[in-house]
Design an enzyme around this catalytic site. Sequence first.
Site, PDB file in Angstrom:
ATOM      1  N   TYR A 295     -92.011 -27.814  -9.366  1.00 13.57           N
ATOM      2  CA  TYR A 295     -90.962 -26.967  -8.795  1.00 13.57           C
ATOM      3  C   TYR A 295     -90.103 -26.388  -9.915  1.00 13.57           C
ATOM      4  O   TYR A 295     -89.652 -27.107 -10.818  1.00 13.57           O
ATOM      5  CB  TYR A 295     -90.115 -27.787  -7.821  1.00 13.57           C
ATOM      6  CG  TYR A 295     -88.873 -27.090  -7.338  1.00 13.57           C
ATOM      7  CD1 TYR A 295     -88.930 -25.794  -6.833  1.00 13.57           C
ATOM      8  CD2 TYR A 295     -87.639 -27.717  -7.392  1.00 13.57           C
ATOM      9  CE1 TYR A 295     -87.785 -25.142  -6.407  1.00 13.57           C
ATOM     10  CE2 TYR A 295     -86.486 -27.078  -6.945  1.00 13.57           C
ATOM     11  CZ  TYR A 295     -86.572 -25.791  -6.459  1.00 13.57           C
ATOM     12  OH  TYR A 295     -85.441 -25.149  -6.035  1.00 13.57           O
TER      13      TYR A 295
ATOM     14  N   LYS B  79     -86.381 -29.733   3.499  1.00 15.98           N
ATOM     15  CA  LYS B  79     -87.715 -29.272   3.863  1.00 15.98           C
ATOM     16  C   LYS B  79     -88.235 -29.987   5.117  1.00 15.98           C
ATOM     17  O   LYS B  79     -87.669 -29.845   6.184  1.00 15.98           O
ATOM     18  CB  LYS B  79     -88.645 -29.439   2.659  1.00 15.98           C
ATOM     19  CG  LYS B  79     -88.085 -28.905   1.340  1.00 15.98           C
ATOM     20  CD  LYS B  79     -87.702 -27.446   1.384  1.00 15.98           C
ATOM     21  CE  LYS B  79     -87.473 -26.812   0.024  1.00 15.98           C
ATOM     22  NZ  LYS B  79     -86.386 -27.394  -0.777  1.00 15.98           N
TER      23      LYS B  79
ATOM     24  N   ASP C 250     -91.804 -37.264  -6.245  1.00 15.82           N
ATOM     25  CA  ASP C 250     -91.213 -36.296  -5.327  1.00 15.82           C
ATOM     26  C   ASP C 250     -92.103 -36.262  -4.083  1.00 15.82           C
ATOM     27  O   ASP C 250     -93.216 -35.734  -4.119  1.00 15.82           O
ATOM     28  CB  ASP C 250     -91.143 -34.923  -5.989  1.00 15.82           C
ATOM     29  CG  ASP C 250     -90.442 -33.885  -5.124  1.00 15.82           C
ATOM     30  OD1 ASP C 250     -90.428 -34.062  -3.891  1.00 15.82           O
ATOM     31  OD2 ASP C 250     -89.931 -32.893  -5.669  1.00 15.82           O
TER      32      ASP C 250
ATOM     33  N   ARG D 128     -66.193 -39.371   0.177  1.00 17.28           N
ATOM     34  CA  ARG D 128     -67.145 -39.118  -0.903  1.00 17.28           C
ATOM     35  C   ARG D 128     -67.966 -40.372  -1.182  1.00 17.28           C
ATOM     36  O   ARG D 128     -69.164 -40.314  -1.472  1.00 17.28           O
ATOM     37  CB  ARG D 128     -66.428 -38.684  -2.188  1.00 17.28           C
ATOM     38  CG  ARG D 128     -67.406 -38.295  -3.313  1.00 17.28           C
ATOM     39  CD  ARG D 128     -66.734 -38.105  -4.666  1.00 17.28           C
ATOM     40  NE  ARG D 128     -66.211 -39.345  -5.185  1.00 17.28           N
ATOM     41  CZ  ARG D 128     -64.925 -39.639  -5.295  1.00 17.28           C
ATOM     42  NH1 ARG D 128     -64.001 -38.776  -4.905  1.00 17.28           N
ATOM     43  NH2 ARG D 128     -64.537 -40.802  -5.800  1.00 17.28           N
TER      44      ARG D 128
END
Length: 365
Positions: free
Chosen positions: A105, A200, A175, A53
């Site tokens: 978004y 994306k 972003d 992690r």
Amino acid sequence: MTLPPGARLATRLVHAGLEPDPSYGSIVPPIHQVSTYVQKAPGEFVGEFDYARSANPTRAALERALGELEGGHASAFASGLAATHALITAVAGAGSHVVLPDDLYGGTFRLVDKVLSRWGLEHTLVDQRDPGALEAAVRDDTALIWVETPTNPGLKVVDIEAVIARARGALVAVDNTFATPVIQRPLEIGAHVVVHSTTKYLGGHSDTVGGAVVVADEGLHEQIRFVQNSIGAVPGPLDCFLVHRGIRTLGIRVASHTENGRAVSEYLAGAPGVYDVRWPGYGGMVSFRHPEATRIAAATRIFSLAESLGGVESLIEVPQAMTHQSVEGSTAAVPADLVRLSCGIEAHEDLVADLAAAIDAASRT
């Protein structure tokens, strides 16, 4: 691999973050599908690798690549929203304020408006292209200005430097999912943070989900890493491998997306019933409005009706009914007749013909 000084972006995209495997010399490092690491003695471990992690070699390679390409320090996450959540958690405490675009978004809006607001985080939506409106929106307690350029789904282009000039001490986060470092590198012009949905364009093949935060300041990077480890929304090694592999072809894919975005937007500008066509001048994101938006989206054969974007295959969606339901009732609400396209890398003649047939069929029903 150490590249020569001045290596161009196309070269850096292919080699960023990659070192040959020291055990066998394989040119692509292995996928470290592991949850923990053997320690020589209590607290004595290799580098930062004590538990997966906290760190994983495959994730570390991706983070190095993202940092090299954006010009900062990168942290990878399990999704773009996980990355956004970690950033806001790190820099905006309870009772502080963030400035958001008025076209953004839907998931980002939902996170701030429906989740983080429970802990007293306030927000203001504003058209960041308007300098006066932006100045009025920034308050003394504004911790973060969140910028999308181009915005999602309206494809508004925002002047990042103009936002930075009006930040009044607030951090400016961009972003960069739509533009990618091929088109713009906000840290190089003074932004503090870059965020990606690596799902994306960076991944580029619709086969993985991920996110990233890249920051200029090492101290802020340590804050992000602390939140990353504490919350634990980290990507698995295979997801990291897939994103890293996608980055290696990003340059040629963006060129193809751009060629198709241009061709499709030029066709739509004269298509019957179509209005308000938007294309930022690069990439494959195109939006337009048409009274039969839903019928058009259901009638295409090459454009698949699906959420997401940035993959090699072309997608079509109606944001108001799909990705942006969470902004309904706010000033960021999306018109019902808006269609968003993600133009892939197919032949642009086929994409244009597909849209023309769908528009014609929708107009006759």
